[in-house]
Write a protein that holds these residues in place. Structure first.
Motif, PDB file in Angstrom:
ATOM      1  N   GLY A  27      -0.701  -5.384  -7.334  1.00 19.04           N
ATOM      2  CA  GLY A  27      -1.956  -6.058  -6.879  1.00 19.04           C
ATOM      3  C   GLY A  27      -2.437  -5.889  -5.391  1.00 19.04           C
ATOM      4  N   GLN A  28      -3.245  -6.596  -4.902  1.00 15.98           N
ATOM      5  CA  GLN A  28      -3.707  -6.506  -3.400  1.00 15.98           C
ATOM      6  C   GLN A  28      -2.721  -7.204  -2.743  1.00 15.98           C
ATOM      7  N   LEU A  29      -2.678  -6.844  -1.417  1.00 15.39           N
ATOM      8  CA  LEU A  29      -1.707  -7.343  -0.518  1.00 15.39           C
ATOM      9  C   LEU A  29      -2.606  -7.475   0.860  1.00 15.39           C
ATOM     10  N   GLU A  30      -2.091  -8.563   1.657  1.00 19.20           N
ATOM     11  CA  GLU A  30      -3.033  -8.767   2.966  1.00 19.20           C
ATOM     12  C   GLU A  30      -1.530  -8.825   4.024  1.00 19.20           C
ATOM     13  N   LEU A  31      -1.546  -8.386   5.065  1.00 19.44           N
ATOM     14  CA  LEU A  31      -0.825  -8.285   6.128  1.00 19.44           C
ATOM     15  C   LEU A  31      -1.549  -8.916   7.558  1.00 19.44           C
ATOM     16  N   LEU A  32      -0.800  -9.874   7.951  1.00 19.17           N
ATOM     17  CA  LEU A  32      -1.563 -10.381   9.274  1.00 19.17           C
ATOM     18  C   LEU A  32      -0.362 -10.291  10.287  1.00 19.17           C
ATOM     19  N   ASN A  34       2.785 -10.902  12.898  1.00 22.15           N
ATOM     20  CA  ASN A  34       4.053 -11.368  12.778  1.00 22.15           C
ATOM     21  C   ASN A  34       4.454 -11.673  11.319  1.00 22.15           C
ATOM     22  N   HIS A  35       3.967 -10.828  10.468  1.00 22.88           N
ATOM     23  CA  HIS A  35       4.342 -10.966   9.291  1.00 22.88           C
ATOM     24  C   HIS A  35       6.079 -10.284   9.052  1.00 22.88           C
ATOM     25  N   CYS A  36       6.550 -10.542   8.214  1.00 25.52           N
ATOM     26  CA  CYS A  36       8.109 -10.102   8.086  1.00 25.52           C
ATOM     27  C   CYS A  36       8.322  -8.674   7.818  1.00 25.52           C
ATOM     28  N   SER A  37       9.212  -8.052   8.111  1.00 26.56           N
ATOM     29  CA  SER A  37       9.393  -6.635   7.829  1.00 26.56           C
ATOM     30  C   SER A  37       9.257  -6.378   6.242  1.00 26.56           C
ATOM     31  N   LEU A  38       8.797  -5.139   6.040  1.00 23.16           N
ATOM     32  CA  LEU A  38       8.300  -4.954   4.682  1.00 23.16           C
ATOM     33  C   LEU A  38       8.222  -3.358   4.590  1.00 23.16           C
ATOM     34  N   ILE A  39       8.640  -2.684   3.557  1.00 26.88           N
ATOM     35  CA  ILE A  39       8.490  -1.580   3.029  1.00 26.88           C
ATOM     36  C   ILE A  39       7.867  -1.283   1.596  1.00 26.88           C
ATOM     37  N   SER A  40       6.695  -0.627   1.323  1.00 25.45           N
ATOM     38  CA  SER A  40       6.029  -0.798   0.295  1.00 25.45           C
ATOM     39  C   SER A  40       5.231   0.686  -0.306  1.00 25.45           C
ATOM     40  N   MET A  41       5.305   0.800  -1.539  1.00 24.06           N
ATOM     41  CA  MET A  41       4.512   2.033  -1.828  1.00 24.06           C
ATOM     42  C   MET A  41       2.986   1.173  -2.054  1.00 24.06           C
ATOM     43  N   ILE A  42       2.048   2.281  -1.734  1.00 24.68           N
ATOM     44  CA  ILE A  42       0.573   1.996  -1.639  1.00 24.68           C
ATOM     45  C   ILE A  42      -0.048   2.688  -2.872  1.00 24.68           C
ATOM     46  N   SER A  43      -0.739   1.957  -3.734  1.00 26.74           N
ATOM     47  CA  SER A  43      -1.658   2.725  -4.671  1.00 26.74           C
ATOM     48  C   SER A  43      -3.025   3.347  -4.177  1.00 26.74           C
ATOM     49  N   SER A  44      -3.531   4.046  -4.973  1.00 27.71           N
ATOM     50  CA  SER A  44      -4.804   4.691  -4.372  1.00 27.71           C
ATOM     51  C   SER A  44      -5.570   3.582  -4.454  1.00 27.71           C
ATOM     52  N   GLY A  45      -6.721   3.774  -3.323  1.00 31.24           N
ATOM     53  CA  GLY A  45      -7.773   2.835  -3.192  1.00 31.24           C
ATOM     54  C   GLY A  45      -8.310   2.683  -1.568  1.00 31.24           C
ATOM     55  N   ILE A  47      -7.605   1.205   2.297  1.00 28.43           N
ATOM     56  CA  ILE A  47      -7.137   0.074   3.186  1.00 28.43           C
ATOM     57  C   ILE A  47      -7.955  -0.116   4.240  1.00 28.43           C
ATOM     58  N   LYS A  48      -8.037  -1.500   4.254  1.00 31.49           N
ATOM     59  CA  LYS A  48      -9.132  -2.259   5.035  1.00 31.49           C
ATOM     60  C   LYS A  48      -8.447  -2.689   6.360  1.00 31.49           C
ATOM     61  N   ILE A  49      -8.985  -2.345   7.459  1.00 31.52           N
ATOM     62  CA  ILE A  49      -8.204  -2.791   8.668  1.00 31.52           C
ATOM     63  C   ILE A  49      -9.074  -3.647   9.362  1.00 31.52           C
ATOM     64  N   TYR A  50      -9.013  -4.755   9.810  1.00 28.01           N
ATOM     65  CA  TYR A  50      -9.696  -5.795  10.640  1.00 28.01           C
ATOM     66  C   TYR A  50      -9.359  -5.681  11.941  1.00 28.01           C
ATOM     67  N   SER A  51     -10.397  -5.659  12.992  1.00 28.81           N
ATOM     68  CA  SER A  51      -9.830  -5.382  14.294  1.00 28.81           C
ATOM     69  C   SER A  51     -10.861  -6.173  15.408  1.00 28.81           C
ATOM     70  N   ASN A  52     -10.462  -6.312  16.451  1.00 26.49           N
ATOM     71  CA  ASN A  52     -11.426  -6.969  17.367  1.00 26.49           C
ATOM     72  C   ASN A  52     -11.836  -5.925  18.488  1.00 26.49           C
ATOM     73  N   PHE A  53     -11.166  -4.787  18.155  1.00 29.12           N
ATOM     74  CA  PHE A  53     -11.460  -3.374  19.082  1.00 29.12           C
ATOM     75  C   PHE A  53     -13.152  -3.282  18.662  1.00 29.12           C
ATOM     76  N   LEU A  54     -13.957  -3.212  19.621  1.00 23.76           N
ATOM     77  CA  LEU A  54     -15.232  -2.844  19.378  1.00 23.76           C
ATOM     78  C   LEU A  54     -15.642  -1.366  19.892  1.00 23.76           C
ATOM     79  N   LEU A  55     -16.402  -0.877  19.312  1.00 21.36           N
ATOM     80  CA  LEU A  55     -16.717   0.470  19.350  1.00 21.36           C
ATOM     81  C   LEU A  55     -17.874   0.835  20.620  1.00 21.36           C
TER      82      LEU A  55
END
Length: 114
Positions: A27-32, A34-45, A47-55
């Motif tokens: 299913g869908q996973l969200e990382l914020l 200070n999340h704990c360490s993780l290794i995972s496979m990623i399915s096709s689809g 990746i959404k990245i939210y950032s305060n970085f302005l263009l």
């Protein structure tokens, strides 16, 4: 947190972000921050990245894009077929289409191998 997206031994993207969404077989996973360490496979689809970085300044993603200084409420850029960038005054959202891959998260550094 720092987010790296790597493809065939070259860096596609390096950006600071505060949330990442992606799909796994379970299913869908969200990382914020200070999340704990993780290794995972990623399915096709997507990746959404939210950032305060302005263009407002410069953004590097295999090519350089310079944008006007005034940013209206919402804008959108498409880079190639698999990358889409949306932003408003406070947040930038990067949507990157992938087939599959792996993810490693440790010490607020996320590495996507796609």
């Amino acid at each position: 947190m720092k987010i790296f997206i790597l493809k065939k031994e070259k860096k596609i993207l390096e950006i600071e972000g505060f949330a990442v969404f992606f799909s796994t077989e379970k299913g869908q996973l969200e990382l914020l921050n200070n999340h704990c360490s993780l290794i995972s496979m990623i399915s096709s689809g997507i990746i959404k990245i939210y950032s305060n970085f302005l263009l407002e300044n410069e953004f590097f993603l295999e090519k350089e894009i310079k944008l006007e200084k005034e940013i209206k409420l919402e804008k959108e850029i498409k880079l190639e077929k698999e990358i889409k960038i949306l932003w408003n005054k406070n947040t930038t959202i990067l949507k990157i289409k992938i087939n599959s891959g792996f993810l490693k998260l440790k010490n607020n550094n996320i590495i996507f191998l796609v």
